[in-house]
Design a protein around this motif. Structure first.
Motif, PDB file in Angstrom:
ATOM      1  N   GLY A  73       0.802  -1.224   0.000  1.00 40.85           N
ATOM      2  CA  GLY A  73       0.000   0.000   0.000  1.00 40.85           C
ATOM      3  C   GLY A  73       0.834   1.273   0.000  1.00 40.85           C
ATOM      4  O   GLY A  73       2.059   1.254  -0.189  1.00 40.85           O
ATOM      5  N   ASN A  74       0.154   2.384   0.257  1.00 39.76           N
ATOM      6  CA  ASN A  74       0.768   3.710   0.183  1.00 39.76           C
ATOM      7  C   ASN A  74       0.583   4.480   1.487  1.00 39.76           C
ATOM      8  O   ASN A  74      -0.404   4.283   2.213  1.00 39.76           O
ATOM      9  N   ILE A  75       1.533   5.370   1.741  1.00 46.04           N
ATOM     10  CA  ILE A  75       1.424   6.341   2.827  1.00 46.04           C
ATOM     11  C   ILE A  75       1.777   7.697   2.233  1.00 46.04           C
ATOM     12  O   ILE A  75       2.783   7.834   1.533  1.00 46.04           O
ATOM     13  N   GLY A  76       0.940   8.695   2.502  1.00 47.07           N
ATOM     14  CA  GLY A  76       1.186  10.027   1.966  1.00 47.07           C
ATOM     15  C   GLY A  76       1.168  11.078   3.065  1.00 47.07           C
ATOM     16  O   GLY A  76       0.293  11.064   3.940  1.00 47.07           O
ATOM     17  N   PHE A  77       2.139  11.978   3.023  1.00 42.64           N
ATOM     18  CA  PHE A  77       2.210  13.099   3.964  1.00 42.64           C
ATOM     19  C   PHE A  77       2.072  14.392   3.169  1.00 42.64           C
ATOM     20  O   PHE A  77       2.775  14.596   2.179  1.00 42.64           O
ATOM     21  N   LYS A  78       1.170  15.264   3.601  1.00 43.11           N
ATOM     22  CA  LYS A  78       1.010  16.560   2.947  1.00 43.11           C
ATOM     23  C   LYS A  78       0.923  17.649   4.011  1.00 43.11           C
ATOM     24  O   LYS A  78       0.085  17.575   4.908  1.00 43.11           O
ATOM     25  N   LEU A  79       1.795  18.643   3.916  1.00 39.46           N
ATOM     26  CA  LEU A  79       1.797  19.750   4.855  1.00 39.46           C
ATOM     27  C   LEU A  79       1.662  21.052   4.096  1.00 39.46           C
ATOM     28  O   LEU A  79       2.422  21.330   3.165  1.00 39.46           O
ATOM     29  N   ASP A  80       0.660  21.857   4.494  1.00 39.87           N
ATOM     30  CA  ASP A  80       0.486  23.176   3.907  1.00 39.87           C
ATOM     31  C   ASP A  80      -0.134  24.107   4.953  1.00 39.87           C
ATOM     32  O   ASP A  80      -0.310  23.722   6.109  1.00 39.87           O
ATOM     33  N   VAL A  81      -0.447  25.311   4.546  1.00 43.47           N
ATOM     34  CA  VAL A  81      -1.115  26.270   5.425  1.00 43.47           C
ATOM     35  C   VAL A  81      -2.479  26.569   4.836  1.00 43.47           C
ATOM     36  O   VAL A  81      -2.595  26.898   3.653  1.00 43.47           O
TER      37      VAL A  81
ATOM     38  N   HIS B   7      -6.235  28.565   5.934  1.00 45.34           N
ATOM     39  CA  HIS B   7      -6.998  29.386   6.881  1.00 45.34           C
ATOM     40  C   HIS B   7      -6.169  29.738   8.115  1.00 45.34           C
ATOM     41  O   HIS B   7      -6.655  29.679   9.256  1.00 45.34           O
ATOM     42  N   GLY B   8      -4.919  30.077   7.916  1.00 43.55           N
ATOM     43  CA  GLY B   8      -4.067  30.521   9.004  1.00 43.55           C
ATOM     44  C   GLY B   8      -3.545  29.432   9.912  1.00 43.55           C
ATOM     45  O   GLY B   8      -2.984  29.724  10.970  1.00 43.55           O
ATOM     46  N   ALA B   9      -3.708  28.181   9.511  1.00 42.72           N
ATOM     47  CA  ALA B   9      -3.247  27.072  10.341  1.00 42.72           C
ATOM     48  C   ALA B   9      -2.386  26.124   9.516  1.00 42.72           C
ATOM     49  O   ALA B   9      -2.617  25.922   8.318  1.00 42.72           O
ATOM     50  N   ALA B  10      -1.389  25.557  10.173  1.00 44.30           N
ATOM     51  CA  ALA B  10      -0.616  24.487   9.543  1.00 44.30           C
ATOM     52  C   ALA B  10      -1.503  23.248   9.496  1.00 44.30           C
ATOM     53  O   ALA B  10      -2.098  22.866  10.509  1.00 44.30           O
ATOM     54  N   ARG B  11      -1.587  22.633   8.314  1.00 50.37           N
ATOM     55  CA  ARG B  11      -2.434  21.450   8.160  1.00 50.37           C
ATOM     56  C   ARG B  11      -1.578  20.287   7.669  1.00 50.37           C
ATOM     57  O   ARG B  11      -1.010  20.336   6.578  1.00 50.37           O
ATOM     58  N   LEU B  12      -1.471  19.254   8.495  1.00 47.81           N
ATOM     59  CA  LEU B  12      -0.759  18.045   8.125  1.00 47.81           C
ATOM     60  C   LEU B  12      -1.769  16.940   7.876  1.00 47.81           C
ATOM     61  O   LEU B  12      -2.542  16.586   8.767  1.00 47.81           O
ATOM     62  N   GLN B  13      -1.755  16.392   6.671  1.00 47.61           N
ATOM     63  CA  GLN B  13      -2.606  15.263   6.339  1.00 47.61           C
ATOM     64  C   GLN B  13      -1.737  14.013   6.197  1.00 47.61           C
ATOM     65  O   GLN B  13      -0.736  14.026   5.485  1.00 47.61           O
ATOM     66  N   VAL B  14      -2.124  12.966   6.908  1.00 52.30           N
ATOM     67  CA  VAL B  14      -1.428  11.684   6.825  1.00 52.30           C
ATOM     68  C   VAL B  14      -2.430  10.663   6.314  1.00 52.30           C
ATOM     69  O   VAL B  14      -3.441  10.395   6.964  1.00 52.30           O
TER      70      VAL B  14
ATOM     71  N   THR C   3      -7.533   9.105   5.941  1.00 50.72           N
ATOM     72  CA  THR C   3      -6.759  10.340   6.088  1.00 50.72           C
ATOM     73  C   THR C   3      -7.064  11.005   7.413  1.00 50.72           C
ATOM     74  O   THR C   3      -8.224  11.271   7.736  1.00 50.72           O
ATOM     75  N   PHE C   4      -6.015  11.262   8.185  1.00 46.20           N
ATOM     76  CA  PHE C   4      -6.126  12.056   9.402  1.00 46.20           C
ATOM     77  C   PHE C   4      -5.537  13.432   9.131  1.00 46.20           C
ATOM     78  O   PHE C   4      -4.534  13.562   8.414  1.00 46.20           O
ATOM     79  N   ALA C   5      -6.149  14.476   9.696  1.00 44.33           N
ATOM     80  CA  ALA C   5      -5.674  15.847   9.495  1.00 44.33           C
ATOM     81  C   ALA C   5      -5.382  16.489  10.849  1.00 44.33           C
ATOM     82  O   ALA C   5      -6.261  16.557  11.720  1.00 44.33           O
ATOM     83  N   LEU C   6      -4.142  16.929  10.999  1.00 41.43           N
ATOM     84  CA  LEU C   6      -3.709  17.651  12.187  1.00 41.43           C
ATOM     85  C   LEU C   6      -3.602  19.139  11.840  1.00 41.43           C
ATOM     86  O   LEU C   6      -2.947  19.502  10.873  1.00 41.43           O
ATOM     87  N   ARG C   7      -4.251  19.968  12.642  1.00 41.23           N
ATOM     88  CA  ARG C   7      -4.200  21.425  12.431  1.00 41.23           C
ATOM     89  C   ARG C   7      -3.620  22.109  13.655  1.00 41.23           C
ATOM     90  O   ARG C   7      -4.031  21.826  14.783  1.00 41.23           O
ATOM     91  N   LEU C   8      -2.661  23.001  13.411  1.00 40.05           N
ATOM     92  CA  LEU C   8      -2.017  23.751  14.496  1.00 40.05           C
ATOM     93  C   LEU C   8      -1.882  25.203  14.075  1.00 40.05           C
ATOM     94  O   LEU C   8      -1.608  25.490  12.895  1.00 40.05           O
ATOM     95  N   PRO C   9      -2.059  26.154  15.003  1.00 38.92           N
ATOM     96  CA  PRO C   9      -1.877  27.566  14.647  1.00 38.92           C
ATOM     97  C   PRO C   9      -0.444  27.812  14.162  1.00 38.92           C
ATOM     98  O   PRO C   9       0.508  27.295  14.725  1.00 38.92           O
ATOM     99  N   VAL C  10      -0.336  28.617  13.116  1.00 37.58           N
ATOM    100  CA  VAL C  10       0.987  28.980  12.598  1.00 37.58           C
ATOM    101  C   VAL C  10       1.611  29.999  13.530  1.00 37.58           C
ATOM    102  O   VAL C  10       0.952  30.924  14.007  1.00 37.58           O
ATOM    103  N   SER C  11       2.912  29.844  13.781  1.00 42.05           N
ATOM    104  CA  SER C  11       3.639  30.799  14.600  1.00 42.05           C
ATOM    105  C   SER C  11       3.949  32.047  13.797  1.00 42.05           C
ATOM    106  O   SER C  11       4.400  31.979  12.647  1.00 42.05           O
ATOM    107  N   THR C  12       3.663  33.224  14.368  1.00 40.82           N
ATOM    108  CA  THR C  12       3.916  34.479  13.654  1.00 40.82           C
ATOM    109  C   THR C  12       5.028  35.265  14.327  1.00 40.82           C
ATOM    110  O   THR C  12       5.356  35.038  15.488  1.00 40.82           O
TER     111      THR C  12
END
Length: 214
Positions: free
Chosen positions: A127-135, A137-144, A205-214
């Motif tokens: 099978g496959n595993i995919g990691f995607k990280l972007d920003v 709505h002002g939050a870091a979004r990691l999808q696994v 797919t699980f999505a982790l959201r964290l506030p971006v540090s400014t």
């Protein structure tokens, strides 16, 4: 109770390690038996630590020691771990560079480790595993994401404590059903969240959201 269990488990682990490493003449069968006991003690220590952190979260006392973290670099490190552990699986990534968050490095690493471990353990052969990280709505979004599927009856309870995807509770897929619950508590303690974003068409797919540090 979790706090009280930490010390005796630590003592048991130290004694077993002493027996295993200082008695090189142990017969093969006994060495294997001691090694198996050591694995079980380590598993109990892990469960105890998770229960202790969850109890602190319930009491609003989960300590978050914040620092500015290069979250992109942290995700890349986890991807490298996955490439080592995911034998026979294809690992891909889309990691936006330079994303920073303010958080507890140890706790966030625990969240990431849990998501990566689950993607490996609950995958399908080849099978496959995919990691995607972007920003977003002002939050870091990691999808696994990984190939597989969570049974419909388990999706609403996937973050409940002691809930496991595999009903057989086989030891090939180790765990006590605490990892996702703790991971979500840690995300929320950071002002973010962890959610099951998708479980259909053979993809979870699980999505982790964290506030971006400014």
């Amino acid at each position: 109770a979790s706090h009280e269990l930490k010390t005796p488990l630590t003592v048991m682990r130290a004694q077993l390690e002493t027996v295993l490493h200082e008695n090189g003449s142990l017969p093969a069968g006994q060495a294997e038996w001691v090694g198996s006991l050591l694995d079980e003690v380590q598993r109990l220590k892990s469960i105890t630590q998770k229960l202790l952190l969850l109890s602190r979260a319930d009491a609003g006392q989960l300590s978050v020691h914040r620092e500015t973290i290069d979250f992109s670099a942290m995700v890349n490190d986890v991807v490298e771990d996955a490439e080592v552990l995911a034998q026979g699986l294809k690992v891909s990534k889309q990691i936006a560079p330079g994303i920073q968050v303010s958080g507890d490095r140890v706790l966030l690493q625990q969240v990431m480790q849990n998501l990566m471990d689950n993607a490996v353990k609950y995958n399908r052969e080849g099978g496959n595993i995919g990691f995607k990280l972007d920003v977003k709505h002002g939050a870091a979004r990691l999808q696994v994401a990984n190939t597989g599927e969570i049974p419909a009856g388990k999706r609403e309870k996937i973050f409940d404590r002691f809930v496991r995807v595999d009903d057989a509770r086989n030891r090939r897929v180790d765990g006590a059903g605490l990892g996702l619950s703790l991971a979500r508590e840690i995300a929320r303690a950071h002002g973010g969240d962890l959610a099951l974003e998708k479980s259909d068409n053979g993809i979870v797919t699980f999505a982790l959201r964290l506030p971006v540090s400014t």
